[in-house]
Design an enzyme around this catalytic site. Structure first.
Site, PDB file in Angstrom:
ATOM      1  N   GLY A  60       0.801  -1.226   0.000  1.00  9.45           N
ATOM      2  CA  GLY A  60       0.000   0.000   0.000  1.00  9.45           C
ATOM      3  C   GLY A  60       0.830   1.271   0.000  1.00  9.45           C
ATOM      4  N   SER A  61       0.154   2.393   0.297  1.00 12.44           N
ATOM      5  CA  SER A  61       0.728   3.728   0.132  1.00 12.44           C
ATOM      6  C   SER A  61       1.868   4.014   1.102  1.00 12.44           C
ATOM      7  CB  SER A  61      -0.360   4.766   0.340  1.00 12.44           C
ATOM      8  OG  SER A  61       0.214   6.043   0.526  1.00 12.44           O
ATOM      9  N   THR A  62       2.806   4.864   0.646  1.00 10.50           N
ATOM     10  CA  THR A  62       3.926   5.295   1.480  1.00 10.50           C
ATOM     11  C   THR A  62       3.444   6.093   2.695  1.00 10.50           C
ATOM     12  OG1 THR A  62       4.138   7.264   0.134  1.00 10.50           O
ATOM     13  CG2 THR A  62       5.576   5.435  -0.409  1.00 10.50           C
ATOM     14  N   VAL A  63       2.211   6.600   2.631  1.00 11.78           N
ATOM     15  CA  VAL A  63       1.688   7.364   3.770  1.00 11.78           C
ATOM     16  C   VAL A  63       1.502   6.430   4.982  1.00 11.78           C
ATOM     17  CG1 VAL A  63      -0.127   8.960   4.498  1.00 11.78           C
ATOM     18  CG2 VAL A  63       0.627   8.955   2.150  1.00 11.78           C
TER      19      VAL A  63
END
Lengths: 141, 386
Positions: free
Chosen positions: A61-64
């Site tokens: 999933g996202s780097t966030v």
């Protein structure tokens, strides 16, 4: 049994293991306020990773997602430590931001680990102590 | 990983907790990617600037840091123009939080320009090692300038900015920059940047995260910008080569024999140009160059827009092109800086948006919840004025 993995994020933690047979996405898959796994259909949906040592193959999933590990830590709901088969940047950076000890490459397949086992994770040395036996896997020491 | 004496001291906390944590992030990334050493960087571009993306906890993390960037560093676009957010319809609550994020970065010595085109504002040259985050900026710097960067996440780019170094792996290493597939283009019908954006939209899906080597096209810099941005959106392309055009392809003279070859026909590209009705037009993805602002001003001079027309650029480029900006705004169009159609909520109310960018064409449906239509710059201006 003691295994020698690779230290990814510094620190030492001892506690109960929670094994995820599937990768974890922290951005949408974990509630940063409570530590509950909320991803629909995830094998650990509804489980709480607060105060446990979480083991899974790798992050997705996202780097966030890194910020979510920091948020969990701020809220007192971070996992005690993280054990990955192979570290990737999102989880590794998030572990450092949140001050969560992390290791990878322990040589023990995730599928062979059992939730509820007491383990010690040493993020400085990479050492992984598993208070139980793992069939077919020999200890390094 | 091999660290020099000063890096060791930083890692041991001799220069404060923030620098220690930043060094730990870099050393750990080096470990994850089997880097043998660090390499000094010339500049950084930090993502994680939009409050919408990083949220309250991201803001708290940045606020808790205490150090100054060691190299020139700028931010990714944010959710609003820092000066004109009210007329964009941004809520005061969001604007307040967004300003807090930007101020927190300012305290760390990050330049306040928020743009996906840092190459117009920093000195970046062939062979420079840099740590940039935004996908189109990464593709442009690697491919068009021949600088060397991996695609960084927000915290790793910030760590590189503060330490002034990055682990030496991936696209920093020349041996990893060879092409992975050939794209043979029927380039006879090539016209403007939108055509290259459309080509990139198709090529990015084929390339995935491989390094494409193009033959059959001769794009200029703004067209290369459009091509790379689209491939970084529809695929995960961080570097591409164009035979005889991009610097690496001229320095290393790659031999693409034996690589998978994919043909792209003119018809595949022209098929993407569909004549659907739209209720707004947006230009400037990636942010407009001075030349692009000039072209828009030339087309809009003496005209009046009948549909909302948004033009996005960086504050610095807008400031240096005041006369063009005035001509564009006199038509009723708006030139906004620091933000764009993809990251700002200002486009969310439209049903269909016309763009001249392959990247925006890819992202508008998901990010703005609107249908997207691609057209040339001239077509965009004509649609906005009719």
């Amino acid at each position: 049994m003691i295994f020698r993995g690779r230290g990814i994020a510094k620190g030492v933690a001892f506690g109960e293991l929670l094994v995820s047979p599937e990768p974890i996405s922290f951005l949408s898959g974990v509630n940063p306020e409570t530590g509950e796994i909320v991803e629909k259909g995830h094998p650990l949906e509804g489980q709480d990773l607060s105060g446990r040592v979480i083991a899974f193959d790798y992050g997705k999933g996202s780097t966030v997602g890194s910020y979510v590990l920091y948020a969990l830590s701020k809220n007192g709901h971070a996992p005690l430590a993280i054990v990955n088969t192979e570290a990737e940047p999102i989880i590794a950076v998030g572990a450092i931001m949140g001050g969560i000890p992390m290791i990878d490459r322990t040589g023990v397949p995730i599928t062979q680990m059992k939730s509820g086992t007491q383990v010690t994770v040493n993020g400085d040395t990479g050492e992984f102590t598993y208070e139980g036996s793992i069939p077919g896997v020999t200890s390094k020491e | 990983m091999e660290l020099d004496r000063e890096d060791e001291l930083v890692l041991n906390g001799e220069f404060g907790e923030t620098r220690r944590m930043m060094m730990e992030i870099l050393v750990t990334l080096g470990k994850v990617f089997d880097a043998e050493r660090m390499v000094p960087i010339r500049s950084a571009q930090v993502s994680g600037a939009s409050y919408k993306t990083i949220g309250e906890y991201g803001l708290q993390w940045i606020r808790g840091l205490d150090a100054r960037a060691a190299v020139p560093a700028i931010l990714n676009p944010v959710g609003m123009d820092r000066d004109r957010w009210r007329e964009m319809g941004i809520s005061p609550e969001f604007a307040k939080k967004q300003v807090e994020v930007i101020s927190a970065y300012e305290r760390l010595g990050i330049r306040l320009d928020c743009t996906c085109t840092p190459y117009y504002l920093t000195i970046t040259q062939y062979g420079d090692h840099i740590s940039w985050s935004e996908s189109s900026a990464v593709a442009y710097s690697n491919s068009v300038i021949g600088a060397r960067t991996n695609r960084e996440g927000g915290p790793s780019a910030l760590a590189a900015a503060i330490i002034g170094k990055t682990p030496y792996y991936g696209l920093h290493i020349v041996a990893n920059r060879k092409p992975g597939l050939v794209i043979d283009v029927d380039g006879a019908g090539a016209h403007d940047a939108s055509w290259y954006g459309a080509l990139g939209y198709i090529a990015g899906k084929e390339a995935g995260n491989r390094i494409p080597y193009f033959r059959g096209i001769r794009p200029d810099r703004d067209q290369l910008k459009a091509l790379g941005a689209a491939m970084a959106a529809s695929g995960a392309v961080a570097l591409f080569h164009v035979e005889g055009i991009t610097p690496d392809s001229r320095v290393f003279s790659y031999d693409p024999k034996g690589l998978e070859t994919i043909p792209v026909e003119q018809k595949e590209i022209s098929d993407l140009y569909k004549d659907i009705p739209v209720d707004a037009v947006a230009i400037g993805c990636p942010h407009c160059s001075p030349d692009e602002l000039g072209a828009i001003a030339h087309l809009l001079e003496g005209k009046h827009v009948k549909k909302p027309l948004y033009v996005f650029t960086s504050k610095a480029v807008a400031g240096n092109s005041r006369s063009f900006v005035e001509i564009i705004e006199r038509s009723g169009a708006r030139v906004y800086a620091d933000t764009c159609m993809v990251v700002s909520p200002c486009m969310d109310s439209y049903l269909a948006v016309m763009v001249n960018s392959g990247k925006a064409f890819t992202y508008v449906p998901n990010m703005c919840g609107a249908a997207s239509r691609i057209g040339t710059l001239e077509e965009c201006i004509n649609v906005a004025c009719s």
